[in-house]
Design a protein around this motif. Structure first.
Motif, PDB file in Angstrom:
ATOM      1  N   HIS A  68     109.707  18.634 101.897  1.00  5.51           N
ATOM      2  CA  HIS A  68     110.795  18.303 102.693  1.00  5.51           C
ATOM      3  C   HIS A  68     110.379  16.855 103.012  1.00  5.51           C
ATOM      4  O   HIS A  68     111.549  16.300 103.826  1.00  5.51           O
ATOM      5  N   LEU A  69     109.595  16.335 102.658  1.00  4.03           N
ATOM      6  CA  LEU A  69     109.542  14.608 103.034  1.00  4.03           C
ATOM      7  C   LEU A  69     109.665  13.989 101.527  1.00  4.03           C
ATOM      8  O   LEU A  69     109.449  14.205 100.674  1.00  4.03           O
ATOM      9  N   MET A  96     106.524  22.065  95.399  1.00  2.00           N
ATOM     10  CA  MET A  96     107.536  21.663  94.203  1.00  2.00           C
ATOM     11  C   MET A  96     106.735  20.594  93.446  1.00  2.00           C
ATOM     12  O   MET A  96     106.575  19.629  94.283  1.00  2.00           O
ATOM     13  N   MET A  97     106.796  20.672  92.251  1.00  2.00           N
ATOM     14  CA  MET A  97     106.394  19.599  91.488  1.00  2.00           C
ATOM     15  C   MET A  97     106.982  19.262  90.323  1.00  2.00           C
ATOM     16  O   MET A  97     106.865  19.688  89.002  1.00  2.00           O
ATOM     17  N   PHE A  98     108.353  18.851  90.552  1.00  2.00           N
ATOM     18  CA  PHE A  98     109.288  18.733  89.357  1.00  2.00           C
ATOM     19  C   PHE A  98     110.449  17.774  89.947  1.00  2.00           C
ATOM     20  O   PHE A  98     110.307  16.999  91.046  1.00  2.00           O
ATOM     21  N   SER A 144     108.264  15.922  93.817  1.00  2.00           N
ATOM     22  CA  SER A 144     107.835  14.876  93.116  1.00  2.00           C
ATOM     23  C   SER A 144     107.109  15.384  91.964  1.00  2.00           C
ATOM     24  O   SER A 144     106.680  16.588  91.920  1.00  2.00           O
ATOM     25  N   SER A 145     107.242  14.539  90.975  1.00  2.00           N
ATOM     26  CA  SER A 145     106.760  14.989  89.691  1.00  2.00           C
ATOM     27  C   SER A 145     105.109  15.084  89.819  1.00  2.00           C
ATOM     28  O   SER A 145     104.681  14.133  90.634  1.00  2.00           O
ATOM     29  N   TRP A 149     102.670  12.607  91.765  1.00  2.00           N
ATOM     30  CA  TRP A 149     101.543  13.159  92.992  1.00  2.00           C
ATOM     31  C   TRP A 149     100.083  12.575  92.682  1.00  2.00           C
ATOM     32  O   TRP A 149      99.726  12.000  93.478  1.00  2.00           O
ATOM     33  N   VAL A 150      99.698  12.238  91.464  1.00  2.00           N
ATOM     34  CA  VAL A 150      98.465  11.489  90.800  1.00  2.00           C
ATOM     35  C   VAL A 150      98.754  10.020  91.583  1.00  2.00           C
ATOM     36  O   VAL A 150      97.619   9.900  92.236  1.00  2.00           O
TER      37      VAL A 150
END
Length: 176
Positions: A68-69, A96-98, A144-145, A149-150
């Motif tokens: 959401h951010l 979500m990570m895409f 974000s992918s 994230w890393v």
């Protein structure tokens, strides 16, 4: 509503359940009362500004809130998580990570989501349309992918960063 907070409260001395929705926290209060979860404290707050003491937590867990951010908001929330964690404390984020990109995994995720909605018939087609309008208007979620994230976690001085993508659009990030 306590999906993770209630089980954690059953094994932790104190569990703070942070949410920006007063309605969700009210539902959590009701469920916690029914279950006798005295170690659980609902906290109405934004992830980017936690009303918790520095180094007051050994574990910070987030489930499907960060998308959401925008990335700048994620970075603030991660800085807050880092601030409230004790040295050696752990962070776990499931979200979500895409991204909406041409990368094979991203294309597959988006195609599967659209296909699932279309198979639901008129209601699904309506949802596809609504999401297209939200995307065009810039009101889409902000996943974000895994690579991003890393970068965000390491940029906030987290160590032992690990990302695992799981079924569908989800990913889990672990860090110390």
């Amino acid at each position: 509503t306590g999906l993770l907070a209630l089980p954690l409260a059953a094994v932790a001395a104190r569990t703070y359940a942070v949410d920006s929705s007063a309605q969700m926290l009210e539902r959590l209060r009701q469920r916690a009362g029914e279950m006798g979860a005295a170690a659980l404290e609902p906290v109405h707050a934004d992830l980017r500004e936690l009303p918790l003491e520095d180094e007051s937590a050994t574990l910070v867990v987030s489930n499907y809130a960060f998308h959401h951010l925008p990335d700048t908001g994620k970075e603030l929330a991660l800085s807050e998580a880092r601030r409230v964690l004790r040295p050696g404390g752990r962070l776990v984020v499931c979200d979500m990570m895409f991204t909406l990109s041409l990368a094979p995994r991203d294309r597959t995720i988006v195609a599967e989501k659209i296909g699932t909605m279309i198979r639901k018939g008129p209601a699904g087609l309506l949802r596809v349309g609504k999401n297209a309008v939200r995307l065009a208007a810039g009101r889409w979620e902000h996943p974000s992918s895994p690579e991003r994230w890393v970068s965000m976690l390491e940029g906030r001085r987290f160590d032992a960063v690990r990302i695992e993508t799981v079924e569908h659009e989800a990913g889990i990030a672990w860090a110390r």
